[in-house]
Design a protein around this motif. Sequence first.
Motif, PDB file in Angstrom:
ATOM      1  N   TRP A 116       0.839  -1.208   0.000  1.00 44.76           N
ATOM      2  CA  TRP A 116       0.000   0.000   0.000  1.00 44.76           C
ATOM      3  C   TRP A 116       0.869   1.250   0.000  1.00 44.76           C
ATOM      4  N   ALA A 117       1.950   1.246   0.758  1.00 46.41           N
ATOM      5  CA  ALA A 117       2.844   2.409   0.803  1.00 46.41           C
ATOM      6  C   ALA A 117       3.457   2.656  -0.572  1.00 46.41           C
ATOM      7  N   ASP A 118       3.871   1.570  -1.265  1.00 49.36           N
ATOM      8  CA  ASP A 118       4.420   1.713  -2.617  1.00 49.36           C
ATOM      9  C   ASP A 118       3.384   2.306  -3.568  1.00 49.36           C
ATOM     10  N   GLU A 119       2.148   1.851  -3.474  1.00 49.73           N
ATOM     11  CA  GLU A 119       1.081   2.381  -4.324  1.00 49.73           C
ATOM     12  C   GLU A 119       0.861   3.864  -4.065  1.00 49.73           C
ATOM     13  N   ILE A 120       0.844   4.235  -2.799  1.00 44.65           N
ATOM     14  CA  ILE A 120       0.629   5.647  -2.453  1.00 44.65           C
ATOM     15  C   ILE A 120       1.768   6.506  -2.989  1.00 44.65           C
ATOM     16  N   GLU A 121       3.007   6.025  -2.842  1.00 42.90           N
ATOM     17  CA  GLU A 121       4.166   6.783  -3.330  1.00 42.90           C
ATOM     18  C   GLU A 121       4.118   6.981  -4.843  1.00 42.90           C
ATOM     19  N   HIS A 122       3.462   6.072  -5.556  1.00 40.39           N
ATOM     20  CA  HIS A 122       3.361   6.171  -7.005  1.00 40.39           C
ATOM     21  C   HIS A 122       2.034   6.787  -7.451  1.00 40.39           C
ATOM     22  N   GLY A 123       1.269   7.325  -6.505  1.00 48.52           N
ATOM     23  CA  GLY A 123       0.020   7.995  -6.829  1.00 48.52           C
ATOM     24  C   GLY A 123      -1.117   7.065  -7.194  1.00 48.52           C
ATOM     25  N   GLU A 124      -0.999   5.809  -6.840  1.00 49.50           N
ATOM     26  CA  GLU A 124      -2.037   4.832  -7.151  1.00 49.50           C
ATOM     27  C   GLU A 124      -2.904   4.607  -5.918  1.00 49.50           C
ATOM     28  N   LEU A 125      -3.755   5.564  -5.634  1.00 49.68           N
ATOM     29  CA  LEU A 125      -4.552   5.493  -4.413  1.00 49.68           C
ATOM     30  C   LEU A 125      -5.763   4.586  -4.565  1.00 49.68           C
ATOM     31  N   GLY A 126      -6.246   4.427  -5.763  1.00 47.38           N
ATOM     32  CA  GLY A 126      -7.377   3.544  -6.003  1.00 47.38           C
ATOM     33  C   GLY A 126      -8.668   4.083  -5.434  1.00 47.38           C
ATOM     34  N   GLY A 127      -9.742   3.543  -5.898  1.00 44.88           N
ATOM     35  CA  GLY A 127     -11.053   3.950  -5.389  1.00 44.88           C
ATOM     36  C   GLY A 127     -11.415   5.369  -5.779  1.00 44.88           C
ATOM     37  N   SER A 128     -12.481   5.834  -5.211  1.00 38.75           N
ATOM     38  CA  SER A 128     -12.925   7.197  -5.451  1.00 38.75           C
ATOM     39  C   SER A 128     -13.439   7.781  -4.141  1.00 38.75           C
ATOM     40  N   ALA A 129     -13.461   9.092  -4.106  1.00 44.38           N
ATOM     41  CA  ALA A 129     -13.920   9.759  -2.890  1.00 44.38           C
ATOM     42  C   ALA A 129     -15.383   9.424  -2.634  1.00 44.38           C
ATOM     43  N   GLY A 130     -15.704   9.208  -1.398  1.00 41.38           N
ATOM     44  CA  GLY A 130     -17.077   8.905  -1.029  1.00 41.38           C
ATOM     45  C   GLY A 130     -17.871  10.169  -0.766  1.00 41.38           C
ATOM     46  N   PRO A 131     -19.127  10.020  -0.432  1.00 39.84           N
ATOM     47  CA  PRO A 131     -19.964  11.183  -0.164  1.00 39.84           C
ATOM     48  C   PRO A 131     -19.540  11.882   1.127  1.00 39.84           C
ATOM     49  N   VAL A 132     -19.853  13.142   1.209  1.00 43.25           N
ATOM     50  CA  VAL A 132     -19.561  13.931   2.406  1.00 43.25           C
ATOM     51  C   VAL A 132     -20.840  14.023   3.227  1.00 43.25           C
ATOM     52  N   PHE A 133     -20.735  13.696   4.502  1.00 40.52           N
ATOM     53  CA  PHE A 133     -21.884  13.756   5.385  1.00 40.52           C
ATOM     54  C   PHE A 133     -21.677  14.863   6.403  1.00 40.52           C
ATOM     55  N   SER A 134     -22.716  15.567   6.694  1.00 41.87           N
ATOM     56  CA  SER A 134     -22.656  16.615   7.704  1.00 41.87           C
ATOM     57  C   SER A 134     -22.547  15.956   9.072  1.00 41.87           C
ATOM     58  N   GLY A 135     -21.692  16.485   9.878  1.00 46.14           N
ATOM     59  CA  GLY A 135     -21.516  15.926  11.206  1.00 46.14           C
ATOM     60  C   GLY A 135     -21.261  17.032  12.205  1.00 46.14           C
ATOM     61  N   PRO A 136     -20.804  16.668  13.371  1.00 51.91           N
ATOM     62  CA  PRO A 136     -20.538  17.682  14.387  1.00 51.91           C
ATOM     63  C   PRO A 136     -19.396  18.592  13.958  1.00 51.91           C
ATOM     64  N   VAL A 137     -19.432  19.803  14.436  1.00 54.36           N
ATOM     65  CA  VAL A 137     -18.377  20.768  14.140  1.00 54.36           C
ATOM     66  C   VAL A 137     -17.303  20.621  15.203  1.00 54.36           C
ATOM     67  N   PHE A 138     -16.101  20.269  14.764  1.00 55.83           N
ATOM     68  CA  PHE A 138     -14.969  20.174  15.662  1.00 55.83           C
ATOM     69  C   PHE A 138     -14.128  21.422  15.453  1.00 55.83           C
ATOM     70  N   ASP A 139     -14.242  22.344  16.375  1.00 58.80           N
ATOM     71  CA  ASP A 139     -13.532  23.606  16.231  1.00 58.80           C
ATOM     72  C   ASP A 139     -12.046  23.394  16.456  1.00 58.80           C
ATOM     73  N   VAL A 140     -11.270  24.132  15.726  1.00 58.16           N
ATOM     74  CA  VAL A 140      -9.818  24.102  15.858  1.00 58.16           C
ATOM     75  C   VAL A 140      -9.410  25.451  16.422  1.00 58.16           C
ATOM     76  N   ASP A 141      -9.048  25.463  17.690  1.00 53.84           N
ATOM     77  CA  ASP A 141      -8.641  26.713  18.316  1.00 53.84           C
ATOM     78  C   ASP A 141      -7.297  27.159  17.766  1.00 53.84           C
ATOM     79  N   PRO A 142      -7.257  28.332  17.164  1.00 51.21           N
ATOM     80  CA  PRO A 142      -5.977  28.814  16.646  1.00 51.21           C
ATOM     81  C   PRO A 142      -5.045  29.213  17.787  1.00 51.21           C
ATOM     82  N   VAL A 143      -3.794  28.759  17.712  1.00 50.44           N
ATOM     83  CA  VAL A 143      -2.807  29.088  18.735  1.00 50.44           C
ATOM     84  C   VAL A 143      -2.405  30.558  18.607  1.00 50.44           C
ATOM     85  N   SER A 144      -2.101  30.961  17.395  1.00 55.60           N
ATOM     86  CA  SER A 144      -1.752  32.358  17.111  1.00 55.60           C
ATOM     87  C   SER A 144      -2.682  32.832  16.002  1.00 55.60           C
ATOM     88  N   PRO A 145      -3.881  33.293  16.369  1.00 57.84           N
ATOM     89  CA  PRO A 145      -4.870  33.625  15.339  1.00 57.84           C
ATOM     90  C   PRO A 145      -4.401  34.721  14.387  1.00 57.84           C
TER      91      PRO A 145
END
Length: 89
Positions: free
Chosen positions: A19-48
Amino acid sequence: MSVVAKGGRIVTEDMEDHWADEIEHGELGGSAGPVFSGPVFDVDPVSPVLRTVSMSSDMSAMLDSVAKKRGVSVDAIMRHALMREFATV
């Protein structure tokens, strides 16, 4: 050493290397799945850093509505959306 994945599938080091060899050669395979709405996980900026974003009044109203509906700040929604976008790159 091998790892037992969810569902009982055994993942060996050879499989991981393959799998690592495939990733290094850009052979990720498959396709992106659907995006589902979920909880918002805020990312607190350290230095806004302040940024200005232009959007239509309709989009601004939708942003305010979503933030209110989820009980979080508009900034949290924007940071969450950006992190989701960055994760797809």
